[in-house]
Every structure is written in C-alpha cells, then in structure tokens.
Scaffold this active site. Structure first.
Site, PDB file in Angstrom:
ATOM      1  N   LYS A  34       6.489  -0.099  -8.481  1.00 48.79           N
ATOM      2  CA  LYS A  34       6.058  -1.383  -9.074  1.00 48.79           C
ATOM      3  C   LYS A  34       5.018  -1.151 -10.174  1.00 48.79           C
ATOM      4  O   LYS A  34       5.065  -1.795 -11.227  1.00 48.79           O
ATOM      5  CB  LYS A  34       5.484  -2.294  -7.992  1.00 48.79           C
TER       6      LYS A  34
ATOM      7  N   ASP B 139      12.623  -2.298  -4.138  1.00 43.78           N
ATOM      8  CA  ASP B 139      11.432  -2.209  -3.299  1.00 43.78           C
ATOM      9  C   ASP B 139      11.248  -3.475  -2.472  1.00 43.78           C
ATOM     10  O   ASP B 139      10.908  -3.413  -1.297  1.00 43.78           O
ATOM     11  CB  ASP B 139      10.185  -1.961  -4.149  1.00 43.78           C
TER      12      ASP B 139
ATOM     13  N   SER C 163       7.071   2.894  -2.951  1.00 38.84           N
ATOM     14  CA  SER C 163       6.964   1.434  -3.027  1.00 38.84           C
ATOM     15  C   SER C 163       5.854   1.026  -3.988  1.00 38.84           C
ATOM     16  O   SER C 163       6.057   0.221  -4.906  1.00 38.84           O
ATOM     17  CB  SER C 163       6.688   0.864  -1.634  1.00 38.84           C
TER      18      SER C 163
ATOM     19  N   ARG D 272      11.622  -2.327   6.089  1.00 45.16           N
ATOM     20  CA  ARG D 272      10.688  -1.415   6.745  1.00 45.16           C
ATOM     21  C   ARG D 272       9.757  -2.169   7.678  1.00 45.16           C
ATOM     22  O   ARG D 272       9.385  -1.678   8.741  1.00 45.16           O
ATOM     23  CB  ARG D 272       9.864  -0.652   5.700  1.00 45.16           C
TER      24      ARG D 272
ATOM     25  N   HIS E  93      -4.775  -0.138  -8.031  1.00 43.71           N
ATOM     26  CA  HIS E  93      -4.081  -0.587  -6.812  1.00 43.71           C
ATOM     27  C   HIS E  93      -4.873  -0.138  -5.603  1.00 43.71           C
ATOM     28  O   HIS E  93      -5.276   1.021  -5.498  1.00 43.71           O
ATOM     29  CB  HIS E  93      -2.663  -0.006  -6.725  1.00 43.71           C
TER      30      HIS E  93
END
Length: 426
Positions: free
Chosen positions: A190, A164, A186, A171, A85
């Site tokens: 995931k 999320d 967050s 947000r 990620h």
C-alpha cells in the site's frame, strides 16, 4: 488454460519449497480476480505462516500485490514526498501532529491511513470526531491537496493494492495475521503504491503492540526496510516502546485534543519526543536534513498547516469536540508510585467503553476513551486521580473498570526508566 494450479502452489509452500516468480504472480492475480477460492488462499497463508518466505519471495509477493491495482504518480507534486507508517498501538495519535509538522518543514506528506480494529485505535476514527471532516478523497483531490497544502490524511482508495484488502480480511479470520512476510507485504504494497519517495516506519514493541517480542519486531522492520529499498523508496524504521500508552489519552476525540496541544507547543513529553524523532527521520529521508521541526512546533507553522489540512477535508478546526456523557474518575487507594500502565489493558478498556470496534463494520464512539492522570514513575497519594473512564453508555463502565484496574498498578517503588526509541534500522 492456466499454467498453475492453486493446489500445487499450496503444496510447494507446505513442503518448505520456494515459490517461483510465476507461481506468486499467478496466485495473487487469480485470488484477486476470484479464480482462487478463499479456502485455497487460507491454506497458502497458513503454509506461509508456518514455513516462512525468502527475501526474494517476499519482494515478489509485494510486487504482485502492488500490480493488482493502480500506483499513484506524485511526480506533479513540487515538494519531496515522505510518509510514515506505524504498526499500531495504544494512544498512538502521532500521525495527527506529525503530518502537518513535516509539511510545515517543506516536505509533502501523503498519509493514507486506516481504521482501528480491536485494542489499537485508527487514525481515521480519531479524525472523524472533528465535525465535518471526511476521510474519502478521490485520487485527483488527494494529489491536489498534497500540492496545495503539503499534507493529507485520508482513506486508501479502492484501487490501491486490492489484493491486500481481500487477503487482509481473510487473514483476520483464519489465524494467519501474524505471518511476518504477509504483514510486511501488506503494509509495503500500500505504501509503495501510494507513490511516496521516502518512508519512515514506526515498528512498535511491547504489550500494546502487535509484535510483543523485540526479535519479531526487528525481523519485521528489517523485512520492510529491504522491501522499500527494492522498490526504490528510501525506507528507515524506528523500533519504539509500546508497553505503556503514548501520551495521556486513549480514544478518538480525546486523542485529537491532545494532538492539538502538541501542535500548540505543549502536550505530553513522550508524544512530542516521538513526533520529533519521526519528523527528523522523514525530513532527512526526503532530502531536507537541515529543517528544524522543533522550531516549526514552537512558531506555530505546524498548527497553521493542521488547520488548513482539516479545513481542506471539510472539517472545522475550531468546532468543539464530542464530550462523553458519563465520566468515572478512578483514584489511588494508597501512597506510592505508578509502577505500570499496561498498554494492552488500557487499550481494551477504551475498546470496552466504545472507542474501538470488534468487527470492521462496527461503529465507534467519538467521545469514549480513557484519560490518564498519572504515568509510570509518577508519585501518587491515596485519593489522587489515576485515570478517567469516559463513555456515552454507562453500562460499558464496569467491564472497562475491571480492565483498567488490572492495567494501572501503584507500588512502593519507582519503576526503571525505559527508552521510548529502542533502535533505528535502515
């Protein structure tokens, strides 16, 4: 009757207190179900931004986000699984060559990706410039492709961490995106829910990154590495520089073309360097430390997996990519060296050209973007091309030209060389 009231949870955090496991479980679940109002969760998110969370609170918050939906079971995939990620950057096409490369070396890569917002490009937007390619896969299709191809890049399903999805949108409009506990939970909710066994985080630092300060990036990286470990996912983070765009292209189709160059054994040195660094980390975390990703790029195995992966999702790897109708080449007005190419400015220029979106529902142009001809440190003569602005809408060029002109600087001195990989955490 509820055991908790939203206003009491808000007050606890507002006053600097530590939320109990019960409070966290209840408020995340109740918000997901619509029993806690947006304005109440907004107040709690702001309190978290201002007051912070302990590691135990962040771990519990993440667990509650995961529990709001399903958790994929990848135990039927015969290979070890590893994912990556990135916290987002400009020209950050690394997922495209990295996913098939790691798969070519023996791991399975379950890459759930997103779309771009603002100046950072989205992986799915890039891939959707390939004719026929589709981002939406059902869970059964996702797991089948992981088994058969070893690589899949697709959109996260609706069932993964729905808390999320709802909180992220809130947000975005309440000035609480920057809260490190909420960023970490967050991302990690995931990634943990997708079922991967190992995770490598590319945490960007610099003008084009979400985290401008190295201290903030380190805190985020440490928090996410700890969260991964707490949930049984082997996690490591690399801090990498995002003051300059990655590679020579910023956009959608142009970044796909550059990724294919990397898979063909070429491509810009920085893209190759970061792709290989992340691949080695992923393979080591997956228990395959002896795999040689450099060789898999050279001998064509990574390209073979890329082509198979694109075809599996309906795309044609041989189809011509979209080309912009309008191209403006900007040239140097003096001799010297390129002293800076500011990632944020180039990202905004690409966005102005149509490569990105201001709101989630906005369309993006596959052909739009910026193509750099020079990078920091390169010598340049007056009249040499510095960069190209590409778009289908000529009315977009003046605003993009102004952003790019402020971002690309030529001076009499060659700038100092800075490392791409700043540190490793985990």
């Amino acid at each position: 009757m509820n055991a908790y009231a939203a206003v009491d949870v808000i007050r606890t955090k507002r006053d600097g207190g530590v939320l109990s496991d019960g409070q966290i479980d209840w408020v995340v679940d109740a918000y997901t179900r619509g029993r806690v109002a947006d304005e109440q969760m907004s107040a709690l998110a702001m309190a978290i931004l201002l007051r912070g969370m302990t590691p135990a609170e962040i771990a519990r918050w993440t667990a509650a986000m995961i529990a709001s939906g399903e958790r994929l079971d990848l135990s039927g995939v015969s290979r070890p699984t590893a994912d990556k990620h990135s916290t987002g950057g400009v020209g950050d096409k690394i997922t495209l060559p990295l996913t098939p490369l790691v798969a070519a070396c023996g791991a399975a890569v379950p890459q759930l990706s997103g779309r771009g917002l603002g100046h950072t490009g989205g992986t799915l937007d890039k891939l959707e410039s390939i004719p026929g390619w589709r981002a939406a896969l059902g869970n059964a299709e996702f797991i089948a492709q992981l088994r058969e191809v070893g690589a899949v890049i697709c959109a996260a399903g609706e069932g993964l961490a729905p808390a999320d999805r709802k909180l992220y949108a809130l947000r975005d409009v309440t000035g609480t995106v920057e809260a490190i506990p909420l960023i970490a939970s967050s991302i990690m909710s995931k990634k943990i829910a997708e079922g991967t066994g190992a995770l490598v985080l590319d945490v960007k630092v610099g003008s084009g990154a979400f985290m401008k300060a190295e201290s903030d990036a380190r805190e985020l990286a440490r928090t996410m590495v700890e969260l991964g470990g707490a949930h049984g996912v082997r996690t490591v983070a690399l801090l990498t520089d995002m003051s300059t765009p990655l590679g020579l292209t910023v956009g959608n189709a142009v970044e796909v073309a550059e990724s294919v160059e990397v898979l063909a054994g070429g491509g810009p040195a920085d893209v190759v360097e970061l792709t290989l660094a992340l691949a080695r980390e992923m393979l080591a975390a997956a228990g395959l430390p002896d795999a040689d990703p450099e060789r898999a790029l050279r001998d064509g195995r990574a390209m073979d997996v890329w082509r198979t992966m694109i075809r599996a999702q309906g795309g044609d790897p041989d189809a011509p990519l979209p080309v912009a109708a309008e191209v403006e080449v900007v040239r140097a007005d003096r001799d010297g060296f390129v002293s800076a190419v500011d990632a944020y400015g180039i990202g905004i220029a690409a966005w102005r050209l149509g490569a990105g979106r201001a709101r989630k529902e906005d369309p993006v142009s596959a052909a739009a973007g910026v193509v750099l001809h020079r990078r920091p440190g390169d010598p340049v003569r007056a009249g040499d091309p510095l960069y190209e602005l590409r778009t289908d809408d000529p009315e977009r060029i003046p605003a993009a030209r102004a952003e790019a002109a402020a971002a690309v600087l030529v001076s009499g001195q060659r700038p100092a060389v800075t490392p791409l990989v700043i540190d490793r955490i985990g």
